[in-house]
Write a protein that holds these residues in place. Structure first.
Motif, PDB file in Angstrom:
ATOM      1  N   MET A 107       0.833  -1.174   0.000  1.00 29.14           N
ATOM      2  CA  MET A 107       0.000   0.000   0.000  1.00 29.14           C
ATOM      3  C   MET A 107       0.880   1.241   0.000  1.00 29.14           C
ATOM      4  O   MET A 107       1.979   1.226   0.535  1.00 29.14           O
ATOM      5  CB  MET A 107      -0.869   0.028   1.251  1.00 29.14           C
ATOM      6  N   SER A 108       0.361   2.308  -0.551  1.00 30.76           N
ATOM      7  CA  SER A 108       1.120   3.550  -0.557  1.00 30.76           C
ATOM      8  C   SER A 108       1.066   4.192   0.819  1.00 30.76           C
ATOM      9  O   SER A 108       0.150   3.957   1.612  1.00 30.76           O
ATOM     10  CB  SER A 108       0.545   4.514  -1.596  1.00 30.76           C
ATOM     11  N   GLN A 109       2.060   5.019   1.111  1.00 26.79           N
ATOM     12  CA  GLN A 109       2.106   5.633   2.430  1.00 26.79           C
ATOM     13  C   GLN A 109       0.989   6.657   2.614  1.00 26.79           C
ATOM     14  O   GLN A 109       0.527   6.874   3.736  1.00 26.79           O
ATOM     15  CB  GLN A 109       3.467   6.247   2.709  1.00 26.79           C
ATOM     16  N   ASP A 110       0.493   7.248   1.529  1.00 27.46           N
ATOM     17  CA  ASP A 110      -0.626   8.182   1.647  1.00 27.46           C
ATOM     18  C   ASP A 110      -1.905   7.461   2.055  1.00 27.46           C
ATOM     19  O   ASP A 110      -2.682   7.969   2.870  1.00 27.46           O
ATOM     20  CB  ASP A 110      -0.846   8.923   0.326  1.00 27.46           C
ATOM     21  N   LEU A 111      -2.132   6.296   1.501  1.00 20.73           N
ATOM     22  CA  LEU A 111      -3.308   5.511   1.864  1.00 20.73           C
ATOM     23  C   LEU A 111      -3.230   5.044   3.318  1.00 20.73           C
ATOM     24  O   LEU A 111      -4.205   5.154   4.069  1.00 20.73           O
ATOM     25  CB  LEU A 111      -3.452   4.304   0.936  1.00 20.73           C
ATOM     26  N   VAL A 112      -2.068   4.574   3.727  1.00 21.66           N
ATOM     27  CA  VAL A 112      -1.893   4.127   5.111  1.00 21.66           C
ATOM     28  C   VAL A 112      -2.086   5.306   6.065  1.00 21.66           C
ATOM     29  O   VAL A 112      -2.756   5.182   7.088  1.00 21.66           O
ATOM     30  CB  VAL A 112      -0.504   3.488   5.312  1.00 21.66           C
ATOM     31  N   TRP A 113      -1.553   6.474   5.711  1.00 23.03           N
ATOM     32  CA  TRP A 113      -1.688   7.643   6.573  1.00 23.03           C
ATOM     33  C   TRP A 113      -3.151   8.083   6.685  1.00 23.03           C
ATOM     34  O   TRP A 113      -3.603   8.445   7.763  1.00 23.03           O
ATOM     35  CB  TRP A 113      -0.831   8.789   6.070  1.00 23.03           C
ATOM     36  N   SER A 114      -3.886   8.040   5.581  1.00 26.13           N
ATOM     37  CA  SER A 114      -5.296   8.446   5.642  1.00 26.13           C
ATOM     38  C   SER A 114      -6.111   7.499   6.530  1.00 26.13           C
ATOM     39  O   SER A 114      -7.100   7.907   7.130  1.00 26.13           O
ATOM     40  CB  SER A 114      -5.909   8.521   4.242  1.00 26.13           C
ATOM     41  N   ILE A 115      -5.674   6.257   6.662  1.00 31.28           N
ATOM     42  CA  ILE A 115      -6.373   5.296   7.519  1.00 31.28           C
ATOM     43  C   ILE A 115      -6.014   5.500   8.990  1.00 31.28           C
ATOM     44  O   ILE A 115      -6.881   5.480   9.855  1.00 31.28           O
ATOM     45  CB  ILE A 115      -6.048   3.848   7.073  1.00 31.28           C
ATOM     46  N   ILE A 116      -4.740   5.722   9.293  1.00 29.13           N
ATOM     47  CA  ILE A 116      -4.302   5.733  10.691  1.00 29.13           C
ATOM     48  C   ILE A 116      -4.191   7.113  11.320  1.00 29.13           C
ATOM     49  O   ILE A 116      -3.955   7.215  12.521  1.00 29.13           O
ATOM     50  CB  ILE A 116      -2.954   5.006  10.856  1.00 29.13           C
ATOM     51  N   LYS A 117      -4.370   8.192  10.571  1.00 32.08           N
ATOM     52  CA  LYS A 117      -4.083   9.509  11.132  1.00 32.08           C
ATOM     53  C   LYS A 117      -5.032   9.926  12.253  1.00 32.08           C
ATOM     54  O   LYS A 117      -4.651  10.637  13.161  1.00 32.08           O
ATOM     55  CB  LYS A 117      -4.051  10.577  10.049  1.00 32.08           C
ATOM     56  N   LYS A 118      -6.263   9.475  12.231  1.00 29.26           N
ATOM     57  CA  LYS A 118      -7.221   9.877  13.262  1.00 29.26           C
ATOM     58  C   LYS A 118      -7.426   8.809  14.336  1.00 29.26           C
ATOM     59  O   LYS A 118      -7.945   9.113  15.408  1.00 29.26           O
ATOM     60  CB  LYS A 118      -8.572  10.168  12.617  1.00 29.26           C
ATOM     61  N   ASN A 119      -7.047   7.567  14.046  1.00 26.06           N
ATOM     62  CA  ASN A 119      -7.354   6.505  14.989  1.00 26.06           C
ATOM     63  C   ASN A 119      -6.295   5.413  14.917  1.00 26.06           C
ATOM     64  O   ASN A 119      -6.260   4.643  13.969  1.00 26.06           O
ATOM     65  CB  ASN A 119      -8.737   5.916  14.672  1.00 26.06           C
ATOM     66  N   ASN A 120      -5.418   5.374  15.915  1.00 23.69           N
ATOM     67  CA  ASN A 120      -4.508   4.245  16.084  1.00 23.69           C
ATOM     68  C   ASN A 120      -4.145   4.135  17.557  1.00 23.69           C
ATOM     69  O   ASN A 120      -4.464   5.011  18.365  1.00 23.69           O
ATOM     70  CB  ASN A 120      -3.275   4.343  15.172  1.00 23.69           C
ATOM     71  N   ALA A 121      -3.499   3.078  17.933  1.00 22.45           N
ATOM     72  CA  ALA A 121      -3.238   2.794  19.341  1.00 22.45           C
ATOM     73  C   ALA A 121      -2.184   3.704  19.951  1.00 22.45           C
ATOM     74  O   ALA A 121      -2.065   3.768  21.174  1.00 22.45           O
ATOM     75  CB  ALA A 121      -2.784   1.342  19.490  1.00 22.45           C
TER      76      ALA A 121
END
Length: 132
Positions: A1-15
């Motif tokens: 996956m691209s880093q932009d896609l991963v960032w859009s997923i984890i930027k608001k909600n991660n542990a």
């Protein structure tokens, strides 16, 4: 996956997110400034550098891009004693310059803070031993 896609997923909600006084900080490994941003993210970026203290030594690790699909094998770590501060700084500077130039200042700043904290803890232990 691209880093932009991963960032859009984890930027608001991660542990690793910490919310305090209107700031959103991140405690993820590989995040040199503890800011919740793509530039410093250790999870989303393909190229990361991490400087940490472990058992009184400085541990410098970087992510291997070719092994991104194998998380257990994707970290390369190097351990330095606290005696050779210039050697460690030179290693971090060359690693960051070749690997992720935008993280060079952040990596050197983190290294300096870790080395000074290790130095002060050793001095405090020596003072305590002298008193006894």
């Amino acid at each position: 996956m691209s880093q932009d896609l991963v960032w859009s997923i984890i930027k608001k909600n991660n542990a690793f997110l910490k919310h305090s006084h209107g700031l959103t900080l991140s405690a993820e490994p590989g995040n040199l400034r503890n800011k919740n941003s793509l530039k410093y993210s250790g999870l989303a970026r393909k190229t990361t550098i991490d400087v940490a203290a472990k058992n009184g030594k400085v541990v410098v690790s970087s992510k291997i891009v070719k092994k991104a699909n194998f998380p257990a094998q994707s970290q390369k770590t190097t351990t330095f004693s606290t005696v050779n501060t210039r050697k460690t700084a030179r290693f971090v500077k060359t690693l960051a310059t070749q690997y992720a130039p935008e993280l060079r200042a952040a990596a050197l700043g983190r290294l300096h803070r870790i080395q000074s904290s290790l130095r002060s803890s050793k001095q405090a232990a020596a003072r305590k031993a002298k008193k006894n």
